[in-house]
Design an enzyme around this catalytic site. Sequence first.
Site, mmCIF file in Angstrom:
data_model
loop_
_atom_site.group_PDB
_atom_site.id
_atom_site.type_symbol
_atom_site.label_atom_id
_atom_site.label_comp_id
_atom_site.label_asym_id
_atom_site.label_seq_id
_atom_site.Cartn_x
_atom_site.Cartn_y
_atom_site.Cartn_z
ATOM 1 N N HIS A 10 40.081 44.351 31.424
ATOM 2 C CA HIS A 10 41.460 44.289 30.949
ATOM 3 C C HIS A 10 41.879 42.854 30.656
ATOM 4 O O HIS A 10 41.244 41.910 31.091
ATOM 5 C CB HIS A 10 42.430 44.935 31.942
ATOM 6 C CG HIS A 10 42.567 44.211 33.255
ATOM 7 N ND1 HIS A 10 41.779 44.494 34.346
ATOM 8 C CD2 HIS A 10 43.416 43.238 33.656
ATOM 9 C CE1 HIS A 10 42.127 43.722 35.361
ATOM 10 N NE2 HIS A 10 43.127 42.940 34.961
ATOM 11 N N GLU A 54 53.186 46.562 37.924
ATOM 12 C CA GLU A 54 52.236 46.537 36.819
ATOM 13 C C GLU A 54 52.075 47.903 36.177
ATOM 14 O O GLU A 54 52.372 48.929 36.785
ATOM 15 C CB GLU A 54 50.883 46.029 37.282
ATOM 16 C CG GLU A 54 50.217 46.941 38.290
ATOM 17 C CD GLU A 54 48.844 46.445 38.688
ATOM 18 O OE1 GLU A 54 47.856 47.016 38.187
ATOM 19 O OE2 GLU A 54 48.780 45.506 39.497
ATOM 20 N N GLN A 104 46.852 45.143 30.903
ATOM 21 C CA GLN A 104 47.585 45.191 32.169
ATOM 22 C C GLN A 104 48.846 44.351 32.004
ATOM 23 O O GLN A 104 48.764 43.146 31.779
ATOM 24 C CB GLN A 104 46.734 44.633 33.308
ATOM 25 C CG GLN A 104 47.437 44.634 34.651
ATOM 26 C CD GLN A 104 46.622 43.915 35.715
ATOM 27 O OE1 GLN A 104 46.132 42.823 35.489
ATOM 28 N NE2 GLN A 104 46.493 44.532 36.871
ATOM 29 N N HIS A 130 45.459 36.416 32.417
ATOM 30 C CA HIS A 130 44.059 36.360 32.840
ATOM 31 C C HIS A 130 43.224 37.347 32.028
ATOM 32 O O HIS A 130 43.757 38.239 31.376
ATOM 33 C CB HIS A 130 43.911 36.651 34.335
ATOM 34 C CG HIS A 130 44.271 38.043 34.740
ATOM 35 N ND1 HIS A 130 45.560 38.433 35.028
ATOM 36 C CD2 HIS A 130 43.512 39.163 34.905
ATOM 37 C CE1 HIS A 130 45.574 39.709 35.360
ATOM 38 N NE2 HIS A 130 44.340 40.191 35.284
ATOM 39 N N GLU A 146 39.043 37.292 36.333
ATOM 40 C CA GLU A 146 38.982 38.300 37.382
ATOM 41 C C GLU A 146 37.711 39.120 37.229
ATOM 42 O O GLU A 146 37.299 39.434 36.110
ATOM 43 C CB GLU A 146 40.208 39.219 37.274
ATOM 44 C CG GLU A 146 40.291 40.303 38.315
ATOM 45 C CD GLU A 146 41.526 41.185 38.148
ATOM 46 O OE1 GLU A 146 41.667 42.115 38.962
ATOM 47 O OE2 GLU A 146 42.331 40.958 37.227
#
Length: 140
Positions: free
Chosen positions: A7, A43, A59, A83, A133
Amino acid sequence: MFLRIDHIGIACRDLEEQISLFSDTFDLTVVAREVNEEQGVKEAMLHISDGEGGGSYIQLLEPLTEDSPVGKFLAKRGEGVHHVAFGVQDVTDAMGKISERGVRLLDERPRHGSMDSRIAFLHPKDVGGMLTELVQAARR
């Protein structure tokens, strides 16, 4: 090591407004909503597509407080990409291999992520300035 882009995390001030934007403009569907107190965010995960290694998502992240990591990001940089998350088969194994290659980890051990995944973050200064991530998707 990476199976897919899991994502793209996007920091926003108004989650509902951004859900409408991505749903209406790009025909994306919300597949999960969560409040993650540990990370200080509300989220929504919007499904893009499925591939051999799993799904890909947008996301959307709205901070619960101004002093949360996403709240600080918004104050400093405004709304936008926060991110990039890469899907991995085994997050603990990936963390070990990446650490051995000299990249600092922001997490000492995996933690709970969206949709029951296991996640860990890499230090942005060691990855070209990008918060990165690692995501091990939940077995379904």
